[in-house]
Design a protein around this motif. Structure first.
Motif, mmCIF file in Angstrom:
data_model
loop_
_atom_site.group_PDB
_atom_site.id
_atom_site.type_symbol
_atom_site.label_atom_id
_atom_site.label_comp_id
_atom_site.label_asym_id
_atom_site.label_seq_id
_atom_site.Cartn_x
_atom_site.Cartn_y
_atom_site.Cartn_z
ATOM 1 N N ASP A 86 -1.076 18.794 3.918
ATOM 2 C CA ASP A 86 -0.242 19.404 4.806
ATOM 3 C C ASP A 86 0.995 19.810 4.614
ATOM 4 O OD1 ASP A 86 -0.549 20.307 7.587
ATOM 5 O OD2 ASP A 86 0.395 18.570 8.406
ATOM 6 N N ILE A 87 1.201 20.741 3.579
ATOM 7 C CA ILE A 87 2.426 21.325 3.301
ATOM 8 C C ILE A 87 2.678 22.546 4.120
ATOM 9 C CG2 ILE A 87 3.737 22.667 1.494
ATOM 10 C CD1 ILE A 87 3.210 19.546 0.800
ATOM 11 N N LYS A 88 3.795 22.434 4.859
ATOM 12 C CA LYS A 88 4.249 23.673 5.580
ATOM 13 C C LYS A 88 5.627 24.073 4.933
ATOM 14 C CE LYS A 88 2.102 22.106 9.908
ATOM 15 N NZ LYS A 88 1.989 20.648 9.977
ATOM 16 N N MET A 89 6.012 25.202 4.677
ATOM 17 C CA MET A 89 7.231 25.572 4.377
ATOM 18 C C MET A 89 7.302 27.113 4.438
ATOM 19 S SD MET A 89 7.650 24.957 0.424
ATOM 20 C CE MET A 89 6.579 26.095 -0.822
ATOM 21 N N PHE A 90 8.559 27.582 4.586
ATOM 22 C CA PHE A 90 8.634 28.977 4.233
ATOM 23 C C PHE A 90 9.721 29.284 3.433
ATOM 24 C CE2 PHE A 90 10.807 27.921 8.181
ATOM 25 C CZ PHE A 90 12.283 28.627 8.105
ATOM 26 N N ALA A 91 9.850 30.495 2.859
ATOM 27 C CA ALA A 91 11.176 31.006 2.399
ATOM 28 C C ALA A 91 11.336 32.454 2.719
ATOM 29 C CB ALA A 91 10.820 30.857 0.673
ATOM 30 N N THR A 92 12.342 32.895 3.178
ATOM 31 C CA THR A 92 12.477 34.301 3.564
ATOM 32 C C THR A 92 13.329 34.637 2.220
ATOM 33 O OG1 THR A 92 14.420 33.840 4.409
ATOM 34 C CG2 THR A 92 12.707 33.860 5.827
ATOM 35 N N PRO A 93 13.062 36.054 2.114
ATOM 36 C CA PRO A 93 13.723 36.909 1.111
ATOM 37 C C PRO A 93 14.914 36.540 0.619
ATOM 38 C CG PRO A 93 12.312 38.556 2.323
ATOM 39 C CD PRO A 93 12.386 37.357 3.377
ATOM 40 N N GLY A 94 14.949 36.258 -0.453
ATOM 41 C CA GLY A 94 16.540 35.866 -1.266
ATOM 42 C C GLY A 94 16.733 34.415 -0.965
ATOM 43 N N GLN A 95 16.091 33.601 -0.028
ATOM 44 C CA GLN A 95 16.346 32.164 -0.165
ATOM 45 C C GLN A 95 16.076 31.418 -1.234
ATOM 46 O OE1 GLN A 95 14.309 30.517 3.484
ATOM 47 N NE2 GLN A 95 16.243 30.186 4.388
ATOM 48 N N LYS A 96 16.933 30.030 -1.306
ATOM 49 C CA LYS A 96 16.715 29.339 -2.672
ATOM 50 C C LYS A 96 16.136 27.901 -2.010
ATOM 51 C CE LYS A 96 19.482 27.297 -5.984
ATOM 52 N NZ LYS A 96 21.002 27.784 -6.496
ATOM 53 N N ILE A 97 14.891 27.677 -2.338
ATOM 54 C CA ILE A 97 14.158 26.281 -1.979
ATOM 55 C C ILE A 97 14.134 25.329 -3.371
ATOM 56 C CG2 ILE A 97 12.067 25.427 -1.160
ATOM 57 C CD1 ILE A 97 13.339 27.672 0.844
ATOM 58 N N ALA A 98 14.771 24.038 -3.206
ATOM 59 C CA ALA A 98 14.770 23.247 -4.187
ATOM 60 C C ALA A 98 13.601 22.218 -3.865
ATOM 61 C CB ALA A 98 16.107 22.703 -4.582
ATOM 62 N N PHE A 99 12.995 21.962 -4.900
ATOM 63 C CA PHE A 99 12.005 20.573 -4.707
ATOM 64 C C PHE A 99 12.684 19.544 -5.565
ATOM 65 C CE2 PHE A 99 8.901 24.421 -4.499
ATOM 66 C CZ PHE A 99 8.401 24.122 -3.208
ATOM 67 N N VAL A 100 12.616 18.231 -4.975
ATOM 68 C CA VAL A 100 13.074 16.926 -5.696
ATOM 69 C C VAL A 100 12.238 16.134 -5.218
ATOM 70 C CG1 VAL A 100 15.398 17.936 -5.490
ATOM 71 C CG2 VAL A 100 14.498 16.345 -3.811
ATOM 72 N N GLY A 101 11.902 15.033 -5.969
ATOM 73 C CA GLY A 101 11.014 13.992 -5.883
ATOM 74 C C GLY A 101 10.844 13.020 -6.975
ATOM 75 N N SER A 102 10.121 11.984 -6.944
ATOM 76 C CA SER A 102 9.723 11.192 -8.419
ATOM 77 C C SER A 102 8.672 11.963 -8.893
ATOM 78 C CB SER A 102 9.551 9.894 -7.900
ATOM 79 O OG SER A 102 9.010 9.684 -6.852
ATOM 80 N N THR A 103 8.554 11.315 -10.020
ATOM 81 C CA THR A 103 7.094 12.043 -11.144
ATOM 82 C C THR A 103 5.875 11.991 -10.317
ATOM 83 O OG1 THR A 103 6.568 12.076 -13.181
ATOM 84 C CG2 THR A 103 7.211 9.841 -12.227
ATOM 85 N N GLY A 104 5.117 12.869 -10.440
ATOM 86 C CA GLY A 104 3.828 12.942 -9.889
ATOM 87 C C GLY A 104 3.924 13.192 -8.393
ATOM 88 N N ALA A 105 4.863 13.461 -7.819
ATOM 89 C CA ALA A 105 5.078 13.752 -6.490
ATOM 90 C C ALA A 105 4.352 15.200 -5.984
ATOM 91 C CB ALA A 105 6.510 13.929 -5.932
ATOM 92 N N GLY A 106 4.498 16.047 -7.056
ATOM 93 C CA GLY A 106 3.564 17.225 -6.423
ATOM 94 C C GLY A 106 4.294 18.335 -6.517
ATOM 95 N N LYS A 107 5.466 18.335 -7.345
ATOM 96 C CA LYS A 107 6.356 19.616 -7.569
ATOM 97 C C LYS A 107 5.871 20.583 -8.133
ATOM 98 C CE LYS A 107 9.799 16.970 -9.378
ATOM 99 N NZ LYS A 107 8.830 15.931 -9.300
#
Ligand SMILES: Nc1ncnc2c1ncn2[C@@H]1O[C@H](COP(=O)(O)OP(=O)(O)OP(=O)(O)O)[C@@H](O)[C@H]1O
Ligand SMILES: [Mg+2]
Length: 312
Positions: A86-107
């Protein structure tokens, strides 16, 4: 030996091409004063999605901007064991989205879905408002710049290696890309500058120099959306600064999804997604997440950079 070799060649030839039912294509357009778009055969530098609607027999054009949204995306590599929930997210043009999390989290998995290396089981991913299943894969990928942790370099000159980002880029465009990436300095110090031959996967370059070339390659392609998997290999602080600066310039004005290990990248992201076991458990900018005192706070105070390095 020749027969064995030929067998491998035939095996490759027999390989089924990747299926693609995409029919929305990327085309060059001109923009009229009233904002309407019309297709053009020339290179205009403005791109749009050409979307034929069979039922009505019409064609619409949507400007390529780099707006990406995930609506309740579920995914598992084998279709049974779900890796993302159930991944919900959005990025509007020009935005910077970072993913963090431990190994195997799904990045990495999330970024594989934007490329459509895999198709999702449930939910929707939209790109400029269009369901990405409808977009021709080659065109989708052309609009995405990808800088991975390790860069493959080919036997050829430095210039040719940069041009790999976009095969019709001129020499001047490649050099401009190298300048933007902060790679111009070291390239000019090579024995034959831009015409220096790289051999054996760029074995004669340092890790940091390879990263700078990867950034230059992405800059040459000039895509509206970037996917970065930040390298964790340690490079000397001077080169690190150059890489950081090059990355920052590359990201400017583009939608960026970054699997972040560098503190500086994380801190100046518009939104940080904290992933755990395939779900987004926290989101917000650095200050908000620090104030929440949750998982992000824990990661951060437990020395983020070491965590990040260990995670990949
Ligand atoms: N090609 C694949 N086939 C099957 N399962 C996979 C594949 N790639 C990843 N997985 C599984 O999906 C889950 C998420 O992996 P993913 O690579 O997205 O993690 P990550 O957050 O990028 O981790 P890391 O920080 O180590 O890079 C893991 O359980 C992993 O085992
Ligand atoms: Mg990964």
């Amino acid at each position: 030996m020749a027969v064995a070799g030929a067998e491998r060649v035939f095996e490759l030839l027999d390989e089924k091409p990747e299926e693609d039912q995409g029919y929305v294509e990327l085309v060059n357009v001109r923009e009229a004063a009233d904002g309407s778009l019309s297709e053009s055969r020339d290179r205009t530098g403005i791109w749009a999605w050409r979307h034929p609607h069979q039922a009505e027999g019409t064609v619409t054009y949507t400007k390529l901007e780099g707006d990406v949204t995930f609506h309740g995306v579920d995914f598992g590599y084998d279709g049974r064991n779900m890796v993302l929930h159930d991944i919900k997210m959005f990025a509007t043009p020009g935005q910077k989205i970072a993913f963090v999390g431990s190994t195997g989290a799904g990045k990495t998995t999330i970024t594989n879905l934007i490329n459509r290396f895999y198709d999702i089981q449930d939910g929707k991913i939209r790109y400029d408002g269009i369901n990405i299943n409808k977009i021709k894969k080659a065109d989708l990928r052309r609009s995405l710049g990808i800088v991975l942790q390790d860069t493959h370099l080919f036997t050829g000159t430095v210039l040719e290696n940069i041009r790999y980002g976009r095969l019709d880029a001129t020499d001047e465009e490649c050099i401009a890309a190298a300048k933007l990436a902060n790679a111009d300095g070291f390239i000019r110090h090579l024995p034959e500058g831009y015409h220096t031959m790289l051999t054996g996967d760029g074995g004669n370059l340092s890790q940091g120099q390879r990263q700078l070339l990867a950034i230059a390659r992405a800059a040459a392609a000039d895509p509206p959306v970037l996917i970065l998997d930040e390298a964790t290999s340690s490079i000397d602080t001077r080169t690190e600064k150059l890489v950081q600066q090059g990355m920052d310039r590359l990201m400017k004005g583009r939608t960026t999804f970054v699997i972040a290990h560098r503190l500086s990248t994380i801190q100046n992201s518009d939104c940080i997604m904290v992933l755990e076991k395939g779900s987004i458990i926290e989101r917000g900018n650095h200050e908000q997440l620090m104030a929440e005192r949750g998982k992000y706070y824990q990661l951060y105070t437990g020395n983020f950079e070491e965590e990040g390095a260990a995670a990949s």
